[in-house]
Design an enzyme around this catalytic site. Structure first.
Site, PDB file in Angstrom:
ATOM      1  N   GLU A 334       0.701  -1.237  -0.029  1.00 21.84           N
ATOM      2  CA  GLU A 334      -0.081  -0.072   0.117  1.00 21.84           C
ATOM      3  C   GLU A 334       0.749   1.369   0.038  1.00 21.84           C
ATOM      4  O   GLU A 334       0.527   2.183   0.648  1.00 21.84           O
ATOM      5  CB  GLU A 334      -1.086  -0.116   1.277  1.00 21.84           C
ATOM      6  CG  GLU A 334      -2.036  -1.242   1.295  1.00 21.84           C
ATOM      7  CD  GLU A 334      -2.748  -1.134   2.521  1.00 21.84           C
ATOM      8  OE1 GLU A 334      -3.738  -1.494   2.557  1.00 21.84           O
ATOM      9  OE2 GLU A 334      -2.044  -0.883   3.675  1.00 21.84           O
TER      10      GLU A 334
HETATM   11  C1  TNX Z   1      -4.581  -3.756   4.806  1.00 24.18           C
HETATM   12  S1  TNX Z   1      -2.940  -6.252   3.843  1.00 24.18           S
HETATM   13  C2  TNX Z   1      -3.063  -3.914   5.251  1.00 24.18           C
HETATM   14  C3  TNX Z   1      -2.905  -3.258   6.757  1.00 24.18           C
HETATM   15  C4  TNX Z   1      -4.168  -2.932   7.288  1.00 24.18           C
HETATM   16  C5  TNX Z   1      -5.286  -4.257   7.105  1.00 24.18           C
HETATM   17  C6  TNX Z   1      -6.517  -4.261   7.895  1.00 24.18           C
HETATM   18  C7  TNX Z   1      -1.851  -5.362   4.165  1.00 24.18           C
HETATM   19  C8  TNX Z   1      -0.648  -5.673   3.666  1.00 24.18           C
HETATM   20  N1  TNX Z   1      -1.882  -3.975   4.454  1.00 24.18           N
HETATM   21  O1  TNX Z   1      -2.258  -1.998   6.731  1.00 24.18           O
HETATM   22  O2  TNX Z   1      -3.998  -2.956   8.923  1.00 24.18           O
HETATM   23  O3  TNX Z   1      -5.559  -4.195   5.615  1.00 24.18           O
HETATM   24  O4  TNX Z   1      -7.333  -5.172   7.338  1.00 24.18           O
END
Ligand code: TNX
Length: 523
Positions: A334
Site C-alpha cells: 500500500e
Molecule cells: C491492509 S494487507 C493492510 C494493513 C491493514 C489491514 C486491515 C496489508 C498488507 N495491509 O495495513 O491493517 O489491511 O485489514
C-alpha cells in the site's frame, strides 16, 4: 477402574480413521470433553485409537529424555505441571522405552522431515519419537490434546487417550502475524499469544513492528523511533515499544516453542511514525505530527535522499543481529503515496541491504513488481484467485506465502454483529476460514510453489489480549489445520466436531473465544 471411566465410544468412533480420513465424532453429549485421538487439531496423518490403552499420568510418572531433548522435556514438565499439578521428574532415557513418558530422538525415516513424529500411548506409558526437537515438540502438543480437561481429570484421573499416531506437516511454514504497531501489546501479551498458537503447531510468528501509528522496536542508532515514534497508537493511547532486551526475550520464548520470529519493518509506506521521529527522513525536511487514525497509504520515506538508506541499513543491521530466524520482512504494501518508479528504485535498493545482513527478504506481494530474487518470500494478501505477478514469481521459482485477506485475515469480522474487527475483505466465519485450500487457491500457483500460510491479525480495532483471543479463536486452529494436515483429511463436519472439543479447554485456559454458532460447543 478404567472400564468405568467414560461412557465407551461406539465402535464406529474407534474405527473412525480409515485411509487417513477423519470422520465426524459422534454427538458431543456421548463424549467426555477430553480429546480422543480422532479429535486432534490439526488432524494427524493417521490415528489408530485404542480405548483399552489409556495411560494415566500421576505424580510418580517420570519423563525419560536424552540430554539433546532437554528443552522439550523441560517444556513438557512445565505444561503438564500447570495442567495436572504434578511436577514430573526428568530421568535418563530407557534402553527399551515403555514405561513413563519417553521422548526419543531418531529412528524415523529422514524423508519425513524434522517436524514428523510418531506417538504411541499404551497402558504402561507414552513413547514419542521424532528426528529432531521440532518433531518432539509437535508430538508434545498432540499429547497435550489427548489429556482431559481439569474437570474430567478430577473425576477420572489424568488419562492420556490410548492408541498410535503417525504425523508430519503438509507445509513447512505455518504462521500467525500480530500487528503490534496499530495498538501496542506487552511482552506478556505476546508470550501468551505464542503459548496459544504453539498448541496448534504454528511455527512462525510475524511481528508487524512499525507502521504509521507506532514504531515498536528500540533501535539504538535512531533512538527517537521508539521513544517518540512509539509513544502513541490508534485512538491516542500511550503506545509503547520493546527494548532490544524485550525483543530478545520474545525471540527466545518463541524459539523454546519452536516458533521462528519474522520481524517486519513496513516501508516505504506505513512510515509516519519514523517520519515524525526524524525530520531529515522527510523530503521537505519537516517532521509530520504523530498519527493516531486508521487511514493507510498517506506516508512515504523519501526515496531520493541518501539518509533514507543509511537509516534502513542501521535499522536492518540492528534487527538482523537480534533475529536468529532467516527472514526480514520489509512490508512494501500500500505505498500509495510513493510514485511507481520511485517504489521500484526503493525496493531494488533495499533488497541488497537485507542480503548484506545475511537475511532472506520477505514482503507483501506488491514488492514482486521489483522482481526480487527467487529466494525472496512474497506474502499474498489479495482477495482474488489470480494475480499475474504472483503467478510469474511462482514460475520463476519463488515460494509463495498465502494470506488471502478474504480467507485468512483474522481481523475481519465473523459476521455483521461482531463487535471488533473490520470488514473490507468480507466476513470470515469459521467455515470460511476453514473452507479453502492453500495449495490450489491461486491460479498458476501449484502446491509445490506454496511455502505455507499465515493468518494476519491487524490491530486497528484490537486493544488488548482479550480482543486478540476473540478474533483468533476459533479461527486460528482452522488455519493451523490448513497448514499442517494432509488435504485428504480435510472435512468440515469432522473439523467442527473436533473444534467443539477445544472449547472447554479454552474456557479452562481463560481464552476469550468467539462462540461461533457454526460449532456444536458442549453445554
Ligand atoms: C491492509 S494487507 C493492510 C494493513 C491493514 C489491514 C486491515 C496489508 C498488507 N495491509 O495495513 O491493517 O489491511 O485489514
Amino acid at each position: 477402574m478404567s472400564g468405568s471411566r467414560f461412557r465407551r465410544a461406539p465402535a464406529a468412533l474407534v474405527m473412525a480413521v480409515v485411509a487417513g480420513t477423519l470422520f465426524a465424532a459422534p454427538a458431543a453429549a456421548e463424549q467426555p470433553t477430553s480429546t480422543r485421538m480422532t479429535s486432534i487439531i490439526p488432524a494427524p496423518v493417521s490415528a489408530q485409537p485404542n480405548p483399552r490403552a489409556d495411560y494415566e499420568i500421576t505424580g510418580r510418572t517420570a519423563i525419560h529424555a536424552p540430554r539433546e531433548a532437554k528443552g522439550v522435556a523441560d517444556y513438557l514438565v512445565g505444561v503438564l505441571g500447570s495442567s495436572t499439578g504434578h511436577k514430573l521428574r526428568i530421568e535418563a532415557p530407557k534402553h527399551n522405552p515403555k514405561h513413563g513418558i519417553n521422548l526419543v530422538l531418531g529412528g524415523l525415516d529422514r524423508k519425513r522431515g524434522p517436524e514428523a513424529y510418531d506417538l504411541d500411548v499404551t497402558k504402561h506409558g507414552v513413547v514419542l519419537r521424532a528426528n529432531a526437537d521440532r518433531g518432539l515438540f509437535a508430538g508434545v502438543q498432540t499429547l497435550r490434546q489427548l489429556l482431559p480437561t481439569k474437570s474430567d481429570a478430577r473425576r477420572h484421573g489424568w488419562r492420556v487417550s490410548g492408541g498410535t499416531i503417525t504425523d508430519e506437516p503438509r507445509f513447512g511454514y505455518r504462521g500467525a502475524m500480530l500487528d503490534v504497531a496499530r495498538h501496542f501489546f506487552t511482552v506478556d501479551d505476546v508470550k501468551r499469544y505464542i503459548d496459544l498458537i504453539s498448541q496448534y503447531k504454528i511455527n512462525h510468528l510475524h511481528l508487524h513492528l512499525a507502521d504509521d501509528q507506532g514504531w515498536r522496536i528500540e533501535i539504538k542508532s535512531w533512538p527517537r523511533l521508539a521513544t517518540y515514534g512509539g509513544s502513541t497508537e490508534v485512538g491516542g493511547g500511550p503506545g509503547g515499544y520493546y527494548t532490544q532486551e524485550d525483543y530478545k526475550a520474545l525471540v527466545a520464548y518463541a524459539a523454546e516453542r519452536q516458533i521462528t520470529v519474522v520481524p517486519e519493518i513496513d516501508m516505504p509506506g506505513h512510515t509516519n511514525a519514523a517520519l515524525a521521529s526524524y525530520a531529515e527522513l522527510n523530503c521537505d525536511g519537516v517532521a509530520p505530527p504523530l498519527y493516531t487514525g486508521t487511514d493507510v497509504g498517506f506516508s512515504s520515506l523519501c526515496i531520493g535522499k541518501e539518509i533514507t538508506y543509511t537509516f534502513i541499513d542501521d535499522v536492518l543491521r540492528e534487527l538482523s543481529a537480534l533475529t536468529p530466524g532467516p527472514y526480514l520482512h520489509i512490508g512494501s504494501d500500500e505505498a500509495h503515496s510513493t510514485p511507481e518508479p520511485d517504489y521500484l528504485k526503493f525496493i531494488e535498493r533495499v533488497m541488497p541491504i537485507v542480503a548484506k545482513h545475511g537475511k532472506t527478504v520477505a514482503g507483501w506481494h506488491e514488492f514482486l513488481k521489483a522482481t526480487p530474487p527467487t529466494s525472496a518470500l512474497p506474502q499474498y494478501w489479495g482477495t482474488t484467485n489470480s494475480n499475474t505477478e504472483v503467478t510469474e514469481a511462482a514460475q520463476r521459482g519463488n515460494k509463495i506465502l498465502m494470506s488471502p485477506a478474504n480467507k485468512a485475515y483474522m481481523d475481519m469480522k465473523y459476521d455483521p454483529s461482531t463487535p471488533l474487527g473490520l470488514s473490507w475483505a468480507g466476513y470470515i466465519e469459521v467455515a470460511d476460514a476453514y473452507g479453502w485450500n492453500p495449495g490450489t487457491h491461486m491460479q498458476g500457483v501449484p502446491e509445490s510453489a506454496v511455502i505455507g500460510l499465515e493468518a494476519p491479525l491487524w490491530s486497528e480495532t484490537l486493544e488488548n489480549i482479550d480482543h486478540i483471543e476473540f478474533m483468533a479463536f476459533p479461527r486460528l486452529p482452522a488455519y493451523a489445520e490448513l497448514g499442517w494436515s494432509a488435504w485428504s483429511t480435510h472435512d468440515w463436519e469432522s473439523f467442527r466436531q473436533r473444534l467443539a472439543r477445544q472449547g472447554p479447554k479454552w474456557t479452562e485456559q481463560g481464552v476469550d473465544f468467539y462462540r461461533s454458532p457454526q460449532i456444536p460447543w458442549p453445554a
